[in-house]
Design a protein around this motif. Structure first.
Motif, mmCIF file in Angstrom:
data_model
loop_
_atom_site.group_PDB
_atom_site.id
_atom_site.type_symbol
_atom_site.label_atom_id
_atom_site.label_comp_id
_atom_site.label_asym_id
_atom_site.label_seq_id
_atom_site.Cartn_x
_atom_site.Cartn_y
_atom_site.Cartn_z
ATOM 1 N N ALA A 40 0.857 -1.073 -0.055
ATOM 2 C CA ALA A 40 0.323 0.080 -0.201
ATOM 3 C C ALA A 40 0.800 1.363 -0.009
ATOM 4 C CB ALA A 40 -0.838 0.131 1.185
ATOM 5 N N SER A 41 1.932 1.098 0.620
ATOM 6 C CA SER A 41 3.078 2.194 0.339
ATOM 7 C C SER A 41 4.341 1.937 0.432
ATOM 8 C CB SER A 41 2.849 3.107 1.917
ATOM 9 O OG SER A 41 3.486 2.156 2.785
ATOM 10 N N LYS A 42 5.171 2.881 0.188
ATOM 11 C CA LYS A 42 6.676 2.437 -0.442
ATOM 12 C C LYS A 42 7.121 2.115 0.857
ATOM 13 C CE LYS A 42 8.242 7.457 0.660
ATOM 14 N NZ LYS A 42 9.022 8.540 -0.042
ATOM 15 N N GLU A 43 6.839 2.453 2.280
ATOM 16 C CA GLU A 43 7.401 1.889 3.457
ATOM 17 C C GLU A 43 7.278 0.674 3.430
ATOM 18 O OE1 GLU A 43 6.856 6.367 3.773
ATOM 19 O OE2 GLU A 43 5.418 4.710 3.330
ATOM 20 N N GLU A 44 6.120 -0.035 3.306
ATOM 21 C CA GLU A 44 5.764 -1.503 3.521
ATOM 22 C C GLU A 44 6.381 -2.469 2.516
ATOM 23 O OE1 GLU A 44 1.592 -2.112 2.851
ATOM 24 O OE2 GLU A 44 0.930 -0.744 4.540
ATOM 25 N N ALA A 45 7.090 -1.762 1.474
ATOM 26 C CA ALA A 45 7.873 -2.505 0.589
ATOM 27 C C ALA A 45 9.214 -3.231 1.351
ATOM 28 C CB ALA A 45 8.175 -1.709 -0.536
ATOM 29 N N VAL A 46 9.364 -2.599 2.308
ATOM 30 C CA VAL A 46 10.905 -3.324 3.187
ATOM 31 C C VAL A 46 10.343 -4.359 4.273
ATOM 32 C CG1 VAL A 46 12.359 -1.519 2.590
ATOM 33 C CG2 VAL A 46 11.119 -1.227 4.590
ATOM 34 N N ALA A 47 8.906 -4.324 4.296
ATOM 35 C CA ALA A 47 8.399 -5.210 5.563
ATOM 36 C C ALA A 47 8.871 -6.677 5.504
ATOM 37 C CB ALA A 47 7.035 -5.146 5.597
ATOM 38 N N PRO A 48 9.266 -7.111 4.226
ATOM 39 C CA PRO A 48 9.467 -8.583 4.096
ATOM 40 C C PRO A 48 10.859 -8.646 4.496
ATOM 41 C CG PRO A 48 8.392 -8.191 2.149
ATOM 42 C CD PRO A 48 8.479 -6.695 2.841
ATOM 43 N N LEU A 49 11.786 -7.834 4.484
ATOM 44 C CA LEU A 49 13.169 -7.934 4.850
ATOM 45 C C LEU A 49 13.148 -7.636 6.346
ATOM 46 C CD1 LEU A 49 15.040 -5.413 2.478
ATOM 47 C CD2 LEU A 49 15.253 -8.099 2.588
ATOM 48 N N TYR A 50 12.563 -6.954 7.090
ATOM 49 C CA TYR A 50 12.494 -6.854 8.564
ATOM 50 C C TYR A 50 11.722 -8.064 8.998
ATOM 51 C CZ TYR A 50 12.630 -1.625 8.564
ATOM 52 O OH TYR A 50 13.034 -0.361 8.770
ATOM 53 N N ALA A 51 10.780 -8.627 8.291
ATOM 54 C CA ALA A 51 10.025 -9.895 8.755
ATOM 55 C C ALA A 51 11.164 -11.210 8.600
ATOM 56 C CB ALA A 51 8.817 -10.371 7.976
ATOM 57 N N ALA A 52 11.935 -11.037 7.473
ATOM 58 C CA ALA A 52 13.078 -12.176 7.392
ATOM 59 C C ALA A 52 13.864 -12.167 8.507
ATOM 60 C CB ALA A 52 13.697 -11.849 6.248
ATOM 61 N N GLY A 53 14.408 -11.297 9.127
ATOM 62 C CA GLY A 53 15.396 -11.053 10.036
ATOM 63 C C GLY A 53 14.719 -11.497 11.283
ATOM 64 N N ALA A 54 13.431 -11.250 11.612
ATOM 65 C CA ALA A 54 12.694 -11.474 12.856
ATOM 66 C C ALA A 54 12.597 -12.877 12.856
ATOM 67 C CB ALA A 54 11.488 -10.721 13.089
ATOM 68 N N GLN A 55 12.219 -13.347 11.514
ATOM 69 C CA GLN A 55 11.631 -14.763 11.417
ATOM 70 C C GLN A 55 12.904 -15.749 11.698
ATOM 71 O OE1 GLN A 55 9.735 -15.057 7.885
ATOM 72 N NE2 GLN A 55 8.006 -14.125 8.553
ATOM 73 N N ARG A 56 14.143 -15.201 11.370
ATOM 74 C CA ARG A 56 15.217 -16.099 11.221
ATOM 75 C C ARG A 56 15.729 -16.345 12.681
ATOM 76 N NH1 ARG A 56 18.516 -12.800 8.920
ATOM 77 N NH2 ARG A 56 17.954 -13.665 6.970
ATOM 78 N N TRP A 57 15.442 -15.230 13.378
ATOM 79 C CA TRP A 57 15.668 -15.558 15.101
ATOM 80 C C TRP A 57 14.698 -16.582 15.622
ATOM 81 C CZ3 TRP A 57 13.113 -13.753 19.661
ATOM 82 C CH2 TRP A 57 13.841 -13.979 20.878
ATOM 83 N N THR A 58 13.479 -16.289 15.550
ATOM 84 C CA THR A 58 12.433 -17.096 16.089
ATOM 85 C C THR A 58 12.439 -18.654 15.524
ATOM 86 O OG1 THR A 58 10.742 -16.667 14.393
ATOM 87 C CG2 THR A 58 10.624 -15.496 16.419
ATOM 88 N N GLU A 59 12.970 -19.020 14.403
ATOM 89 C CA GLU A 59 13.077 -20.402 13.763
ATOM 90 C C GLU A 59 14.189 -20.868 14.531
ATOM 91 O OE1 GLU A 59 10.944 -22.166 12.103
ATOM 92 O OE2 GLU A 59 9.588 -20.476 12.426
#
Length: 262
Positions: A40-59
């Motif tokens: 929906a916005s340009k800021e949301e475009a980097v959400a997958p990168l943020y999520a990948a880092g967070a998911q790496r730790w939880t996994e």
């Protein structure tokens, strides 16, 4: 993920304010309408990168050796994912630093970062619930095995004859008859470590409030460590690196009663 990488590269190179959604679409090789189909916005475009880092730790917490306690599993995951060379290279950590700084300067990007962190806290709570449930099942199975072994030893020594129903036989002509140890009960051939036969031991564990609180504290320990490091010019290794800071922050859970949280 290609769109996210293109957005991050433009944010790092020319800044968030100077980057348009159309620029990101062009860099990713897609049409602007395709971009808005996903974000929906340009800021949301980097959400997958943020999520990948967070998911790496939880996994990494999920994949930690089963022999580790919960806090040690959290620490193990920190060492596996926040130490350059394991989860992310040293050069990639500089990108992380820039993206975290951008989130601190932009309310819209900070919202994206916060939403990712909150989502991963929920996932972490479920992972911790599974670990605690597995530990409890293992402890119950070990305890039941020990009880069964103790019962077998006791049964071998008890005289369970009924003198009324089974009167003593006539004296044997053998002057030295062998002692009668009595019948020995066989162990249960189908021990059931699960007290509820209708409950699937592998069913998803629901995280109770105390465990969700602990997951929020653990998530905050990692988030604050990364944000604190990103605000400095320190290298990603050493005493002021994100891994060391996160391990120090996790000490807040050193006295948490995990066995009461499940």
């Amino acid at each position: 993920m290609e769109i996210a990488r293109a957005a991050a590269a433009l944010f790092v190179r020319q800044g968030l304010r100077a980057t348009r959604a159309e620029d990101i679409a062009q860099a990713a090789g897609i049409a602007p309408r395709t971009f808005y189909r996903y974000f929906a916005s340009k800021e949301e475009a980097v959400a997958p990168l943020y999520a990948a880092g967070a998911q790496r730790w939880t996994e990494a917490v999920r994949a930690a050796p089963a022999s580790l306690g919960v806090l040690e599993a959290l620490r193990h995951a920190v060492r596996e994912t926040l130490t350059p060379g394991f989860g992310v290279s040293a050069s990639a950590w500089e990108w992380v630093r820039t993206l975290i700084r951008l989130a601190d300067a932009s309310p819209a990007l900070r919202k994206v970062w916060a939403e990712v962190c909150q989502a991963e806290e929920g996932a972490l709570a479920e992972i911790l619930a599974h670990r605690l449930s597995a530990h409890a099942r293992q402890a119950a199975a070990v305890g039941e095995a020990a009880d069964s072994a103790g019962t077998s030893r006791t049964d071998g020594c008890e005289d369970t004859r009924d003198n009324v129903s089974h009167p003593e036989p006539h004296p044997s002509p053998d002057p030295h008859p062998a002692p009668d140890a009595g019948p020995t009960l066989p162990p249960n051939p189908n021990p059931n470590p699960n007290p509820n036969p209708n409950q699937d031991p592998a069913a998803p564990a629901s995280a109770p409030p105390r465990l969700r609180f602990a997951a929020a504290v653990a998530g905050a320990a990692i988030r604050v460590a990364v944000e604190s490091w990103a605000a400095t010019t320190e290298p990603p290794t050493g005493a002021n690196g994100p891994a060391t800071l996160a391990l120090h922050n996790l000490d807040a859970l050193a006295h948490f009663a995990w066995e009461e949280a499940d």
